[in-house]
Each structure stands twice: as structure tokens, then as C-alpha cells.
Motif scaffolding. Structure first.
Motif, mmCIF file in Angstrom:
data_model
loop_
_atom_site.group_PDB
_atom_site.id
_atom_site.type_symbol
_atom_site.label_atom_id
_atom_site.label_comp_id
_atom_site.label_asym_id
_atom_site.label_seq_id
_atom_site.Cartn_x
_atom_site.Cartn_y
_atom_site.Cartn_z
ATOM 1 N N ALA A 81 38.279 18.805 -22.140
ATOM 2 C CA ALA A 81 38.762 18.672 -23.512
ATOM 3 C C ALA A 81 38.242 17.385 -24.155
ATOM 4 O O ALA A 81 37.823 17.386 -25.318
ATOM 5 C CB ALA A 81 40.285 18.705 -23.536
ATOM 6 N N LEU A 82 38.241 16.293 -23.406
ATOM 7 C CA LEU A 82 37.721 15.027 -23.940
ATOM 8 C C LEU A 82 36.224 15.114 -24.207
ATOM 9 O O LEU A 82 35.729 14.573 -25.203
ATOM 10 C CB LEU A 82 38.033 13.877 -22.978
ATOM 11 C CG LEU A 82 39.494 13.445 -22.922
ATOM 12 C CD1 LEU A 82 39.708 12.442 -21.799
ATOM 13 C CD2 LEU A 82 39.926 12.851 -24.251
ATOM 14 N N GLN A 83 35.499 15.795 -23.327
ATOM 15 C CA GLN A 83 34.054 15.960 -23.532
ATOM 16 C C GLN A 83 33.777 16.783 -24.782
ATOM 17 O O GLN A 83 32.896 16.436 -25.580
ATOM 18 C CB GLN A 83 33.425 16.625 -22.299
ATOM 19 C CG GLN A 83 31.937 16.813 -22.393
ATOM 20 C CD GLN A 83 31.195 15.485 -22.447
ATOM 21 O OE1 GLN A 83 31.619 14.515 -21.828
ATOM 22 N NE2 GLN A 83 30.115 15.445 -23.188
ATOM 23 N N LEU A 84 34.534 17.856 -24.974
ATOM 24 C CA LEU A 84 34.356 18.680 -26.172
ATOM 25 C C LEU A 84 34.691 17.896 -27.431
ATOM 26 O O LEU A 84 34.021 18.030 -28.457
ATOM 27 C CB LEU A 84 35.219 19.941 -26.077
ATOM 28 C CG LEU A 84 34.792 20.972 -25.032
ATOM 29 C CD1 LEU A 84 35.830 22.071 -24.925
ATOM 30 C CD2 LEU A 84 33.427 21.543 -25.361
ATOM 31 N N TYR A 85 35.714 17.061 -27.365
ATOM 32 C CA TYR A 85 36.078 16.233 -28.523
ATOM 33 C C TYR A 85 34.969 15.231 -28.820
ATOM 34 O O TYR A 85 34.626 14.993 -29.985
ATOM 35 C CB TYR A 85 37.402 15.508 -28.269
ATOM 36 C CG TYR A 85 37.943 14.830 -29.500
ATOM 37 C CD1 TYR A 85 38.688 15.543 -30.426
ATOM 38 C CD2 TYR A 85 37.700 13.488 -29.739
ATOM 39 C CE1 TYR A 85 39.182 14.928 -31.566
ATOM 40 C CE2 TYR A 85 38.184 12.872 -30.878
ATOM 41 C CZ TYR A 85 38.930 13.593 -31.789
ATOM 42 O OH TYR A 85 39.412 12.981 -32.917
ATOM 43 N N VAL A 105 45.510 17.128 -26.693
ATOM 44 C CA VAL A 105 44.126 16.653 -26.827
ATOM 45 C C VAL A 105 44.095 15.328 -27.587
ATOM 46 O O VAL A 105 43.461 14.360 -27.155
ATOM 47 C CB VAL A 105 43.248 17.714 -27.522
ATOM 48 C CG1 VAL A 105 41.864 17.156 -27.815
ATOM 49 C CG2 VAL A 105 43.152 18.971 -26.685
ATOM 50 N N LEU A 106 44.800 15.270 -28.719
ATOM 51 C CA LEU A 106 44.804 14.040 -29.513
ATOM 52 C C LEU A 106 45.488 12.899 -28.768
ATOM 53 O O LEU A 106 45.068 11.740 -28.873
ATOM 54 C CB LEU A 106 45.484 14.295 -30.858
ATOM 55 C CG LEU A 106 44.721 15.246 -31.785
ATOM 56 C CD1 LEU A 106 45.526 15.516 -33.048
ATOM 57 C CD2 LEU A 106 43.356 14.696 -32.125
ATOM 58 N N GLY A 107 46.512 13.207 -27.984
ATOM 59 C CA GLY A 107 47.149 12.172 -27.163
ATOM 60 C C GLY A 107 46.210 11.616 -26.111
ATOM 61 O O GLY A 107 46.165 10.411 -25.870
ATOM 62 N N TRP A 108 45.429 12.503 -25.480
ATOM 63 C CA TRP A 108 44.456 12.047 -24.489
ATOM 64 C C TRP A 108 43.384 11.181 -25.138
ATOM 65 O O TRP A 108 42.955 10.176 -24.580
ATOM 66 C CB TRP A 108 43.794 13.225 -23.795
ATOM 67 C CG TRP A 108 44.722 14.058 -22.985
ATOM 68 C CD1 TRP A 108 45.886 13.659 -22.390
ATOM 69 C CD2 TRP A 108 44.576 15.435 -22.680
ATOM 70 N NE1 TRP A 108 46.466 14.717 -21.735
ATOM 71 C CE2 TRP A 108 45.680 15.811 -21.895
ATOM 72 C CE3 TRP A 108 43.618 16.393 -22.992
ATOM 73 C CZ2 TRP A 108 45.853 17.109 -21.414
ATOM 74 C CZ3 TRP A 108 43.789 17.680 -22.516
ATOM 75 C CH2 TRP A 108 44.899 18.031 -21.737
ATOM 76 N N VAL A 109 42.955 11.559 -26.335
ATOM 77 C CA VAL A 109 41.936 10.782 -27.042
ATOM 78 C C VAL A 109 42.492 9.401 -27.381
ATOM 79 O O VAL A 109 41.809 8.387 -27.192
ATOM 80 C CB VAL A 109 41.461 11.527 -28.312
ATOM 81 C CG1 VAL A 109 40.606 10.632 -29.177
ATOM 82 C CG2 VAL A 109 40.711 12.784 -27.930
ATOM 83 N N ARG A 110 43.725 9.350 -27.862
ATOM 84 C CA ARG A 110 44.338 8.053 -28.191
ATOM 85 C C ARG A 110 44.415 7.156 -26.968
ATOM 86 O O ARG A 110 44.131 5.955 -27.044
ATOM 87 C CB ARG A 110 45.726 8.263 -28.780
ATOM 88 C CG ARG A 110 45.695 8.743 -30.191
ATOM 89 C CD ARG A 110 47.100 8.759 -30.802
ATOM 90 N NE ARG A 110 47.059 9.445 -32.075
ATOM 91 C CZ ARG A 110 47.511 10.670 -32.288
ATOM 92 N NH1 ARG A 110 48.090 11.336 -31.317
ATOM 93 N NH2 ARG A 110 47.414 11.229 -33.465
ATOM 94 N N LYS A 111 44.827 7.709 -25.833
ATOM 95 C CA LYS A 111 44.905 6.909 -24.607
ATOM 96 C C LYS A 111 43.531 6.433 -24.161
ATOM 97 O O LYS A 111 43.379 5.323 -23.656
ATOM 98 C CB LYS A 111 45.554 7.718 -23.483
ATOM 99 C CG LYS A 111 47.038 7.810 -23.595
ATOM 100 C CD LYS A 111 47.614 8.538 -22.397
ATOM 101 C CE LYS A 111 49.123 8.656 -22.524
ATOM 102 N NZ LYS A 111 49.700 9.404 -21.396
ATOM 103 N N GLU A 112 42.534 7.283 -24.340
ATOM 104 C CA GLU A 112 41.176 6.959 -23.894
ATOM 105 C C GLU A 112 40.561 5.826 -24.719
ATOM 106 O O GLU A 112 39.863 4.966 -24.177
ATOM 107 C CB GLU A 112 40.314 8.219 -23.970
ATOM 108 C CG GLU A 112 39.078 8.200 -23.149
ATOM 109 C CD GLU A 112 39.331 8.193 -21.656
ATOM 110 O OE1 GLU A 112 38.493 7.615 -20.951
ATOM 111 O OE2 GLU A 112 40.337 8.741 -21.194
#
Length: 150
Positions: A81-85, A105-112
Motif C-alpha cells: 500500500a505504501l509503495q502504491l501511494y 493507508v493515510l495513517g501509515w503514510v503519516r507515520k512513515e
């Protein structure tokens, strides 16, 4: 006579419940199920979750828990999911393709990207910096929102 019989039936019912509880405690300790917070093995069944999974209640701390967290998503799905984003796919499109919530997905992006995006650049390392009114507006906010901030 009738009240004595009623009292005897109540005592037998209570004794059966106690024996059932003891048997259940023995089964739980044999299975090795323990409360994650306190580690106590004196637990009892506490119903079923709305998703159909067994719930347990600790007799020491009175908290309830499940055998495992069924909401966890494996790391491969998260990485995909992060790769696709990162490739430019929208969060809702990732939701449809991968099968996880766009909020996840957006939560994972924010943490990343937490602490990486919107960092103040080191002035000594920069020769030319181009900024506009949006950068000064975003930089002056107390709570950075969106996928670029915490």
C-alpha cells in the motif's frame, strides 16, 4: 418439604456452576492462554465479539481480551500500500486494490513521513531557497495536517 427441595435444587445448581467454572479454569491454564497485560492465567470465557471471536476475562484485573488481534494487517500488505501511494495512486484506489481502508493507508503514510516532511532546511547547506506564501502558511500552523505532517 417443598421449600427444602427448592433450597436443595438451588444448592445443586450453584455447585454445578462452581464445578463448571473450575473445569473451565483448568482448560484455560492447560491451553496456555494468559492475560496479555498482567500474565495471569486465571481467566474465563466472556462471550463472543461482534465478529464471532472468543473473548476472555481475567479474574485478577477484570479486563477482557481476545486470543489475538484480528484487526492487524500483515507487513507485506502495508508495504504494498505504501509503495502504491509513493507511485501516485490515490488512497481510495489503494483501498479498492489492496482491500484495506483508505484511513489505514493515510495513517501509515503519516507515520512513515512523520518528522521527515516539512523539516526546516539547514541554512548553511542551502545556497538558494525558493519559498512562497503557502510554505510560510503551512510552516506557521500549530498542528500540521494532511499526509505531510504528524
Amino acid at each position: 418439604m417443598r421449600t427444602a427441595r427448592k433450597g436443595l435444587c438451588q444448592k445443586i445448581g450453584i455447585a454445578q456452576k462452581v464445578l463448571k467454572s473450575v473445569a473451565q479454569l483448568e482448560r484455560c491454564s492447560e491451553d496456555g492462554i494468559a492475560m496479555p497485560k498482567c500474565g495471569n492465567q486465571e481467566i474465563r470465557k466472556a462471550g463472543i465479539s461482534r465478529h464471532g471471536h472468543q473473548r476472555w476475562k481475567c479474574q485478577a484485573c477484570k479486563r477482557t481480551f481476545g486470543e489475538k488481534n484480528h484487526r492487524l494487517i500483515d507487513s507485506q500488505t502495508r508495504e504494498k500500500a505504501l509503495q502504491l501511494y509513493a507511485e501516485g495512486m490515490s488512497a481510495r484506489a489503494i483501498e479498492r486494490v489492496v482491500g484495506v481502508s483508505h484511513n489505514s493507508v493515510l495513517g501509515w503514510v503519516r507515520k512513515e513521513v512523520q518528522g521527515q516532511a516539512l523539516k526546516t532546511p539547514d541554512p548553511a547547506a542551502q545556497q538558494t531557497v525558493e519559498i512562497d506564501e503557502m510554505w510560510s502558511y503551512v510552516g506557521s500552523k500549530k498542528v500540521l495536517s494532511g499526509c505531510g505532517g504528524p
